[in-house]
Design a protein around this motif. Structure first.
Motif, PDB file in Angstrom:
ATOM      1  N   GLU A  77      33.007 -36.523 -30.440  1.00 13.73           N
ATOM      2  CA  GLU A  77      33.823 -37.713 -30.802  1.00 13.73           C
ATOM      3  C   GLU A  77      32.707 -38.859 -31.395  1.00 13.73           C
ATOM      4  O   GLU A  77      33.024 -39.360 -32.203  1.00 13.73           O
ATOM      5  N   LEU A  78      31.548 -38.811 -30.482  1.00  9.80           N
ATOM      6  CA  LEU A  78      30.651 -39.768 -30.950  1.00  9.80           C
ATOM      7  C   LEU A  78      30.055 -39.219 -32.400  1.00  9.80           C
ATOM      8  O   LEU A  78      29.700 -40.298 -33.139  1.00  9.80           O
ATOM      9  N   HIS A  79      29.828 -37.956 -32.639  1.00  9.37           N
ATOM     10  CA  HIS A  79      29.501 -37.355 -33.940  1.00  9.37           C
ATOM     11  C   HIS A  79      30.360 -38.093 -34.907  1.00  9.37           C
ATOM     12  O   HIS A  79      29.633 -38.688 -35.946  1.00  9.37           O
ATOM     13  N   TYR A  80      31.474 -37.851 -34.845  1.00  8.13           N
ATOM     14  CA  TYR A  80      32.253 -38.412 -35.892  1.00  8.13           C
ATOM     15  C   TYR A  80      32.541 -40.081 -35.893  1.00  8.13           C
ATOM     16  O   TYR A  80      32.533 -40.395 -37.152  1.00  8.13           O
ATOM     17  N   PHE A  81      32.358 -40.711 -34.840  1.00  6.80           N
ATOM     18  CA  PHE A  81      32.199 -41.929 -34.996  1.00  6.80           C
ATOM     19  C   PHE A  81      30.955 -42.531 -35.622  1.00  6.80           C
ATOM     20  O   PHE A  81      31.242 -43.726 -36.446  1.00  6.80           O
ATOM     21  N   ARG A 101      21.084 -43.340 -40.543  1.00  7.07           N
ATOM     22  CA  ARG A 101      20.051 -42.521 -40.082  1.00  7.07           C
ATOM     23  C   ARG A 101      20.588 -41.311 -39.336  1.00  7.07           C
ATOM     24  O   ARG A 101      20.241 -40.077 -39.834  1.00  7.07           O
ATOM     25  N   TYR A 102      21.814 -41.461 -38.736  1.00 12.62           N
ATOM     26  CA  TYR A 102      22.389 -40.202 -38.254  1.00 12.62           C
ATOM     27  C   TYR A 102      22.776 -39.083 -39.460  1.00 12.62           C
ATOM     28  O   TYR A 102      22.695 -38.332 -39.402  1.00 12.62           O
ATOM     29  N   ARG A 103      23.631 -40.051 -40.516  1.00 12.94           N
ATOM     30  CA  ARG A 103      24.052 -39.376 -41.466  1.00 12.94           C
ATOM     31  C   ARG A 103      22.887 -38.383 -42.233  1.00 12.94           C
ATOM     32  O   ARG A 103      23.270 -37.278 -42.690  1.00 12.94           O
ATOM     33  N   THR A 119      23.031 -34.384 -42.530  1.00 15.50           N
ATOM     34  CA  THR A 119      22.780 -33.820 -43.946  1.00 15.50           C
ATOM     35  C   THR A 119      21.855 -32.976 -44.064  1.00 15.50           C
ATOM     36  O   THR A 119      21.873 -31.788 -44.602  1.00 15.50           O
ATOM     37  N   MET A 120      20.572 -33.205 -43.202  1.00 18.75           N
ATOM     38  CA  MET A 120      19.549 -32.187 -43.145  1.00 18.75           C
ATOM     39  C   MET A 120      19.825 -30.767 -42.324  1.00 18.75           C
ATOM     40  O   MET A 120      19.168 -29.793 -42.735  1.00 18.75           O
ATOM     41  N   SER A 123      18.304 -29.531 -33.379  1.00 17.48           N
ATOM     42  CA  SER A 123      17.580 -30.285 -32.068  1.00 17.48           C
ATOM     43  C   SER A 123      17.331 -31.873 -32.371  1.00 17.48           C
ATOM     44  O   SER A 123      17.890 -32.581 -31.640  1.00 17.48           O
ATOM     45  N   LYS A 124      17.187 -32.079 -33.805  1.00 13.65           N
ATOM     46  CA  LYS A 124      17.239 -33.307 -33.962  1.00 13.65           C
ATOM     47  C   LYS A 124      18.672 -34.103 -34.135  1.00 13.65           C
ATOM     48  O   LYS A 124      18.628 -35.258 -33.602  1.00 13.65           O
ATOM     49  N   MET A 125      19.714 -33.330 -34.492  1.00 10.93           N
ATOM     50  CA  MET A 125      20.941 -33.868 -34.535  1.00 10.93           C
ATOM     51  C   MET A 125      21.464 -34.278 -33.215  1.00 10.93           C
ATOM     52  O   MET A 125      21.987 -35.242 -32.805  1.00 10.93           O
ATOM     53  N   ILE A 126      21.306 -33.146 -32.305  1.00 11.01           N
ATOM     54  CA  ILE A 126      21.858 -33.464 -30.866  1.00 11.01           C
ATOM     55  C   ILE A 126      20.801 -34.337 -30.257  1.00 11.01           C
ATOM     56  O   ILE A 126      21.474 -34.956 -29.320  1.00 11.01           O
ATOM     57  N   GLY A 127      19.830 -34.373 -30.376  1.00 13.31           N
ATOM     58  CA  GLY A 127      18.884 -35.265 -29.683  1.00 13.31           C
ATOM     59  C   GLY A 127      19.236 -36.962 -30.016  1.00 13.31           C
ATOM     60  O   GLY A 127      19.523 -37.486 -29.096  1.00 13.31           O
ATOM     61  N   TYR A 128      19.620 -37.002 -31.254  1.00 12.09           N
ATOM     62  CA  TYR A 128      20.086 -38.253 -31.622  1.00 12.09           C
ATOM     63  C   TYR A 128      21.300 -38.725 -30.898  1.00 12.09           C
ATOM     64  O   TYR A 128      21.710 -39.752 -30.474  1.00 12.09           O
ATOM     65  N   LEU A 129      22.305 -37.864 -31.066  1.00 14.37           N
ATOM     66  CA  LEU A 129      23.475 -37.780 -30.285  1.00 14.37           C
ATOM     67  C   LEU A 129      23.559 -38.415 -29.080  1.00 14.37           C
ATOM     68  O   LEU A 129      24.191 -38.934 -28.334  1.00 14.37           O
ATOM     69  N   ALA A 130      22.692 -37.483 -28.115  1.00 15.37           N
ATOM     70  CA  ALA A 130      22.235 -37.566 -26.736  1.00 15.37           C
ATOM     71  C   ALA A 130      21.599 -38.885 -26.480  1.00 15.37           C
ATOM     72  O   ALA A 130      22.208 -39.728 -25.419  1.00 15.37           O
ATOM     73  N   ALA A 131      20.959 -39.477 -27.142  1.00 18.06           N
ATOM     74  CA  ALA A 131      20.524 -40.769 -26.877  1.00 18.06           C
ATOM     75  C   ALA A 131      21.400 -41.698 -27.365  1.00 18.06           C
ATOM     76  O   ALA A 131      21.529 -42.776 -26.665  1.00 18.06           O
ATOM     77  N   CYS A 132      22.352 -41.954 -28.303  1.00 13.83           N
ATOM     78  CA  CYS A 132      23.236 -42.576 -28.536  1.00 13.83           C
ATOM     79  C   CYS A 132      24.371 -42.476 -27.304  1.00 13.83           C
ATOM     80  O   CYS A 132      25.019 -43.663 -26.971  1.00 13.83           O
ATOM     81  N   TYR A 133      24.366 -41.264 -26.855  1.00 11.22           N
ATOM     82  CA  TYR A 133      25.496 -41.021 -25.687  1.00 11.22           C
ATOM     83  C   TYR A 133      24.824 -42.087 -24.558  1.00 11.22           C
ATOM     84  O   TYR A 133      25.616 -42.809 -23.892  1.00 11.22           O
TER      85      TYR A 133
END
Length: 178
Positions: free
Chosen positions: A88-92, A101-103, A107-108, A161-171
């Motif tokens: 849900e956070l990913h889509y938000f 930055r997350y986009r 994308t990468m 890892s970068k994608m999940i790491g960013y999500l985890a930090a935002c969470y």
């Protein structure tokens, strides 16, 4: 239990991966609490009260896995809920927050996600977040088995890892603010 508690506070993605590992550990030990006690709890060398707390925690997890019928494969509902929260956070972040930055990070990772989805034969019902977590868990298992990881695979895992790491930090940031 001690590690899970700390990981849940600091990094939800690491917590999920750790708990998946605990599920697999319980499966490997046949849900035999005497084996869990000998292989997992005793090596910690904790005091009796902490050892009892750990025993109860693992026993409770084993019971939950039996009740939810994930003794052979699958994950506990509570962990699925954590993955859903990250999704849900990913889509938000992509749609409503328009987090550039997350986009860029997603994308990468996009091409690698498509490749991994095809190789793992995961259907479209598996979110990109769950897919990336599955890939990272697979990499963790390969590392624990001391198996070689192809450089191209390592590069794909880095994008996940970068994608999940960013999500985890935002969470974590959102949790801290609440």
């Amino acid at each position: 239990m001690l590690i899970a508690r700390e990981k849940k506070k600091s990094n939800i993605a690491e917590y999920i991966l750790y708990m998946w590992q605990v599920e697999d550990l319980l499966r490997a030990l046949g849900f035999d609490m005497q084996r869990v006690k000998a292989a997992v709890i005793k090596p910690f060398g904790t005091d009796e009260a902490t050892a009892k707390e750990m025993y109860d925690w693992y026993d409770n997890l084993a019971e939950m896995m039996r009740k939810e019928k994930v003794e052979v494969k699958g994950h506990l509902q509570i962990l699925k809920n954590n993955v859903d929260e990250l999704t849900e956070l990913h889509y938000f972040l992509l749609q409503k927050a328009n987090d550039m930055r997350y986009r860029q990070i997603v994308t990468m990772a996009a091409g690698n996600l498509v490749d991994f989805r095809n190789k793992s034969e995961a259907g479209n019902e598996v979110s990109d977040v769950e897919l990336a977590l599955n890939a990272l868990y697979g990499q963790l298992m390969l590392r624990l088995q001391k198996k070689e990881i192809h450089p191209q695979t390592a590069q794909a895992m880095e994008s996940f890892s970068k994608m999940i790491g960013y999500l985890a930090a935002c969470y974590h940031k959102n949790e801290s603010e609440e």
